[in-house]
Every structure is written in C-alpha cells, then in structure tokens.
Design a protein around this motif. Structure first.
Motif, PDB file in Angstrom:
ATOM      1  N   ASP A 139       0.838  -1.194   0.000  1.00  0.00           N
ATOM      2  CA  ASP A 139       0.000   0.000   0.000  1.00  0.00           C
ATOM      3  C   ASP A 139       0.882   1.257   0.000  1.00  0.00           C
ATOM      4  N   LEU A 140       0.586   2.178  -0.916  1.00  0.00           N
ATOM      5  CA  LEU A 140       1.459   3.347  -1.100  1.00  0.00           C
ATOM      6  C   LEU A 140       1.547   4.216   0.148  1.00  0.00           C
ATOM      7  N   SER A 141       0.423   4.456   0.822  1.00  0.00           N
ATOM      8  CA  SER A 141       0.475   5.326   2.004  1.00  0.00           C
ATOM      9  C   SER A 141       1.161   4.623   3.179  1.00  0.00           C
ATOM     10  N   THR A 142       1.043   3.302   3.249  1.00  0.00           N
ATOM     11  CA  THR A 142       1.776   2.564   4.279  1.00  0.00           C
ATOM     12  C   THR A 142       3.278   2.716   4.038  1.00  0.00           C
ATOM     13  N   TRP A 143       3.677   2.645   2.774  1.00  0.00           N
ATOM     14  CA  TRP A 143       5.075   2.843   2.420  1.00  0.00           C
ATOM     15  C   TRP A 143       5.552   4.234   2.860  1.00  0.00           C
ATOM     16  N   ALA A 144       4.741   5.258   2.548  1.00  0.00           N
ATOM     17  CA  ALA A 144       5.132   6.633   2.897  1.00  0.00           C
ATOM     18  C   ALA A 144       5.214   6.806   4.416  1.00  0.00           C
ATOM     19  N   PHE A 145       4.270   6.212   5.145  1.00  0.00           N
ATOM     20  CA  PHE A 145       4.312   6.277   6.617  1.00  0.00           C
ATOM     21  C   PHE A 145       5.606   5.639   7.137  1.00  0.00           C
ATOM     22  N   THR A 146       5.974   4.524   6.535  1.00  0.00           N
ATOM     23  CA  THR A 146       7.192   3.832   6.970  1.00  0.00           C
ATOM     24  C   THR A 146       8.426   4.698   6.724  1.00  0.00           C
ATOM     25  N   GLU A 147       8.426   5.410   5.597  1.00  0.00           N
ATOM     26  CA  GLU A 147       9.532   6.327   5.311  1.00  0.00           C
ATOM     27  C   GLU A 147       9.639   7.413   6.380  1.00  0.00           C
ATOM     28  N   HIS A 148       8.503   8.087   6.640  1.00  0.00           N
ATOM     29  CA  HIS A 148       8.515   9.186   7.616  1.00  0.00           C
ATOM     30  C   HIS A 148       8.785   8.676   9.035  1.00  0.00           C
ATOM     31  N   ALA A 149       8.324   7.447   9.301  1.00  0.00           N
ATOM     32  CA  ALA A 149       8.509   6.882  10.644  1.00  0.00           C
ATOM     33  C   ALA A 149      10.005   6.812  11.007  1.00  0.00           C
ATOM     34  N   GLN A 150      10.856   6.598   9.987  1.00  0.00           N
ATOM     35  CA  GLN A 150      12.305   6.542  10.237  1.00  0.00           C
ATOM     36  C   GLN A 150      12.836   7.836  10.835  1.00  0.00           C
ATOM     37  N   ASP A 151      12.202   8.959  10.468  1.00  0.00           N
ATOM     38  CA  ASP A 151      12.664  10.257  10.972  1.00  0.00           C
ATOM     39  C   ASP A 151      12.010  10.619  12.304  1.00  0.00           C
ATOM     40  N   VAL A 152      10.771  10.172  12.496  1.00  0.00           N
ATOM     41  CA  VAL A 152      10.040  10.556  13.710  1.00  0.00           C
ATOM     42  C   VAL A 152      10.466   9.673  14.892  1.00  0.00           C
ATOM     43  N   LEU A 153      10.808   8.422  14.590  1.00  0.00           N
ATOM     44  CA  LEU A 153      11.161   7.500  15.672  1.00  0.00           C
ATOM     45  C   LEU A 153      12.274   8.031  16.588  1.00  0.00           C
ATOM     46  N   PRO A 154      13.418   8.481  16.029  1.00  0.00           N
ATOM     47  CA  PRO A 154      14.468   8.977  16.931  1.00  0.00           C
ATOM     48  C   PRO A 154      14.022  10.180  17.769  1.00  0.00           C
ATOM     49  N   ILE A 155      13.090  10.969  17.229  1.00  0.00           N
ATOM     50  CA  ILE A 155      12.619  12.153  17.972  1.00  0.00           C
ATOM     51  C   ILE A 155      11.832  11.724  19.200  1.00  0.00           C
ATOM     52  N   VAL A 156      10.850  10.819  19.004  1.00  0.00           N
ATOM     53  CA  VAL A 156      10.041  10.404  20.169  1.00  0.00           C
ATOM     54  C   VAL A 156      10.871   9.531  21.103  1.00  0.00           C
ATOM     55  N   GLU A 157      11.827   8.811  20.530  1.00  0.00           N
ATOM     56  CA  GLU A 157      12.691   7.965  21.355  1.00  0.00           C
ATOM     57  C   GLU A 157      13.488   8.815  22.348  1.00  0.00           C
ATOM     58  N   GLU A 158      13.947   9.943  21.876  1.00  0.00           N
ATOM     59  CA  GLU A 158      14.734  10.832  22.732  1.00  0.00           C
ATOM     60  C   GLU A 158      13.880  11.357  23.897  1.00  0.00           C
ATOM     61  N   ILE A 159      12.576  11.555  23.625  1.00  0.00           N
ATOM     62  CA  ILE A 159      11.701  12.162  24.648  1.00  0.00           C
ATOM     63  C   ILE A 159      11.111  11.120  25.600  1.00  0.00           C
ATOM     64  N   VAL A 160      10.650   9.995  25.058  1.00  0.00           N
ATOM     65  CA  VAL A 160       9.971   9.005  25.909  1.00  0.00           C
ATOM     66  C   VAL A 160      10.572   7.607  25.805  1.00  0.00           C
ATOM     67  N   GLY A 161      11.759   7.523  25.213  1.00  0.00           N
ATOM     68  CA  GLY A 161      12.397   6.223  24.996  1.00  0.00           C
ATOM     69  C   GLY A 161      12.661   5.430  26.267  1.00  0.00           C
ATOM     70  N   ASP A 162      12.862   6.144  27.379  1.00  0.00           N
ATOM     71  CA  ASP A 162      13.130   5.445  28.645  1.00  0.00           C
ATOM     72  C   ASP A 162      11.844   4.947  29.303  1.00  0.00           C
ATOM     73  N   LYS A 163      10.692   5.403  28.798  1.00  0.00           N
ATOM     74  CA  LYS A 163       9.410   5.026  29.403  1.00  0.00           C
ATOM     75  C   LYS A 163       8.633   4.012  28.564  1.00  0.00           C
ATOM     76  N   LEU A 164       8.935   3.952  27.264  1.00  0.00           N
ATOM     77  CA  LEU A 164       8.175   3.087  26.357  1.00  0.00           C
ATOM     78  C   LEU A 164       9.098   2.010  25.787  1.00  0.00           C
ATOM     79  N   ASP A 165       8.527   0.831  25.560  1.00  0.00           N
ATOM     80  CA  ASP A 165       9.323  -0.196  24.894  1.00  0.00           C
ATOM     81  C   ASP A 165       9.257   0.030  23.375  1.00  0.00           C
TER      82      ASP A 165
END
Lengths: 217, 217
Positions: A139-165
């Motif tokens: 699915d094209l939009s799933t692909w695009a979400f996966t692309e953007h997720a690569q950039d957003v993941l490190p951001i949220v990880e920095e903020i809540v990475g110690d609280k979330l698995d």
C-alpha cells in the motif's frame, strides 16, 4: 522540484497500463521533465482530470515518449509520491536543524509539513484518496508512513524512549503520523472554519499532551 | 447482520456501472439477501476477487436480479459500508450502556470497536483501501467519520467541554477517530508483533493522556 536520477522502484500493481517497450538507457532528464510537467498541471487543476497528452505537451515531448517512461497515470502518480516523499523528508529534517529546544524542533517540523501540504494542496488531496493504491512495495500510504517513521522515531525515542518499549514507540510514531496527516486533510476541507494557526496549535497541544502523559505513567 | 429496509442513499459516483432498469417497488428482502451474501463471501476471501455471479449464486438469485438492485461491485460495497456503519454505531452505543465510569465507558466502546474490526477483518482491510471512494455524499470514509463523530462528540464534550471551544472539540473527535482506525489497521497488518490487548491499552493510554493534558492547559 528537483527530481532524483533514480529509476522508479515503486509501481502500482493494478489499473490501466500499457505493455511498453523498455528503454535500455532511460534518460533521467526526460523522466524529470515529465514528472515536473505533471506536478505543475496537478497544482493547476488537480490530478483526476489530467490527460497524458497534456502532460506530454507541457513537457515538450510526445505521448509515445511518455509511455517509454511510465505505464500510465497511476505509475506517474506513484513516482511523484515517491519523489515528493523523499523531498519532504529532506525538508522536514532540514527544518529541525538548529532548533534551540525539543519543543521548537517539533514546532518547526510541523510548520514545514503544513507548508508542504499548503503548497501541494491539489496533489496532497489526491494522495489522501489514492494513497491506498496497491504497489510493488505494498500500500502506497503505508510505504510513505514507513519512510517518515524513520525520521520521527528517533525524535520520540529521545523524549519518551526510557518510558516506552520499542513496540510502543512504533505505535506512538504511527499515531503521530496518522493524526497529523488526518488533521492536515481536515483543515484543507474546512479552511472556512479552521485557520492554519489553529490546526497547528491543536496538533502541537495534542502531541505535547501525549508525550507528557506517557512520560508520567 | 440485519440490514435496514431503506433503499441506498450513498452511491459511488465513478467506476464501472451499468445503465440499469430501476425497480419501482424494490424488495428489501432481496436487497438484504444480496448484501448478506456479499458480506459472507468477503469474510471468506476478501473483496477484490469477488465476482458478481458468485454473489448472486450465494444469494440464490440471478445476476440479472443483482443488477436490478446494484449498479456494480462499488455500489454494493458502498451499501455494505453504510449498513455496517449504522450497525456499528448502534453496537458501540449499546456497549457503553451501564458503564460505571467514564473510563469504563471508553474502554467498552474501544473493546466493541476492536471486536468489530476483528470480526470483519477482510472487509475492514478493504475499507481502509477503498474508503476514499467518491460517492454521492462525498468521500466515503469522510462520511463514515462524520457519522461516528456524532456519537464521540458528546463523550469528549462531557469530559473536556468546559476547556475546549466547539472547533477544538471537533478536531479532538477527528483525531480520536483517526488514531483509533489507523492503529486498528496497523494491528491487523502486524498481528505477529502486536497483541490486541497491547493495541487496546495503547489507544486507551494515548486517549487518556490527551484528555488529561487538554484539561490542564
């Protein structure tokens, strides 16, 4: 728009297509001109009514040449989404550079995203409808979400990475992308009632509330 | 499934359709049998590969009769979505009855929604892809969101109505629906990695965080 020189790797798997002669040495400049022409025409009057002969004409090429590069409108649109996703990722990442705080970084990223949505409005609206197109990468939009997720993941990880698995971080990124995209589309459909500033502040407030709330669990 | 006796009011505006003879006195029982048959077949093997002759056969009717009731597969699917949305709204509202607290009410609603998603998995997946179909009432998924928003609005209004203006409440409902639907779809695509309980808890935590955060602004 500056289009990549790479040949398309993401293609629709259904829809109208022509058996076409494959070019052994496709000219990236020609492909770029066709994408550029299509992008301009979509901005002028949206995607659904576009005809291939108009795209070829705008690019100063023949319809036959168009079909040497794309199987049809669906493949052209898919290629545009792939290109725009790459450019958008670069733009969003650049927008965050030099921000003084995490909050400012998030605000800048969102601001740049809404700039993109506003600039590409007719294409973005079509993407919201046609984004679920089945392609060679799913699915094209799933692909695009996966692309953007690569950039957003490190951001949220920095903020809540110690609280979330890791699984929760993945869901959080998906939730963030879904809300941001949906509210951007909702704003475009209801510009008479919602200002951009209002949508922007609302997305920021909701994002902040989620991050604060998940940190304090 | 118990289908309504009403004739369809929501129809796709594009796609393959036949000029068909209109029945002056359509038989709601016949229409219901066709929808029932299609619903069963979708559960068995999804929507895309379904053929109209199979639907007619399962319903014990002829293909000609099918076309007296529906213009084609798109209209049939749209009718199913309209029916399912009505049944789902009733079910979600019923699930909330008698809950002892707001938290329990929200939990029950989400639980019933995920029951529905799980029970109708092949149809729900197809809806996530085809929901952006243009119909006589606009985009089909926008229509469905608007239907569900009528039920979610009073719930969030009761919790944060004194803190948010009507425009923000509207955006909050849209954000809630978007996250819930997206994560439900994400769960179906990644059942190997996420249990239903995990998705359910995550949606609840995020929802609670947003409500608490917006209350304390």
């Amino acid at each position: 728009m500056i289009f990549t020189m790479e040949p398309p790797k993401v293609k629709p798997v259904a829809g109208v297509r022509r058996q076409r002669r494959k070019l052994r040495t496709p000219n990236p400049e020609v492909r770029g001109r066709l994408l550029q022409a299509a992008g301009e025409l979509i901005l002028e009057r949206g995607f659904p009514s576009l005809r291939i002969d108009e795209i070829a004409e705008r690019a100063g090429l023949s319809v036959g040449t168009f079909y040497l590069y794309f199987e049809g409108k669906d493949e052209l649109f898919t290629s545009l989404v792939v290109e725009q996703t790459r450019l958008l990722r670069e733009r969003l990442n650049r927008a965050m550079e030099g921000a003084a705080s995490r909050a400012e970084r998030g605000a800048r990223r969102l601001d740049a995203y809404l700039d993109f949505v506003e600039e590409t409005e007719p294409g973005f609206k079509h993407y919201l409808r046609a984004g679920s197109m089945e392609t060679t990468v799913g699915d094209l939009s799933t692909w695009a979400f996966t692309e953007h997720a690569q950039d957003v993941l490190p951001i949220v990880e920095e903020i809540v990475g110690d609280k979330l698995d890791p699984a929760e971080l993945e869901l959080l990124v998906q939730a963030n992308l879904a809300v941001t995209q949906h509210l951007a589309g909702y704003w475009l459909e209801h510009k008479d009632r919602f200002s951009r500033a209002r949508i922007q502040k609302f997305i920021q407030d909701v994002t902040a509330a989620v991050l604060v709330g998940l940190r304090s669990r």
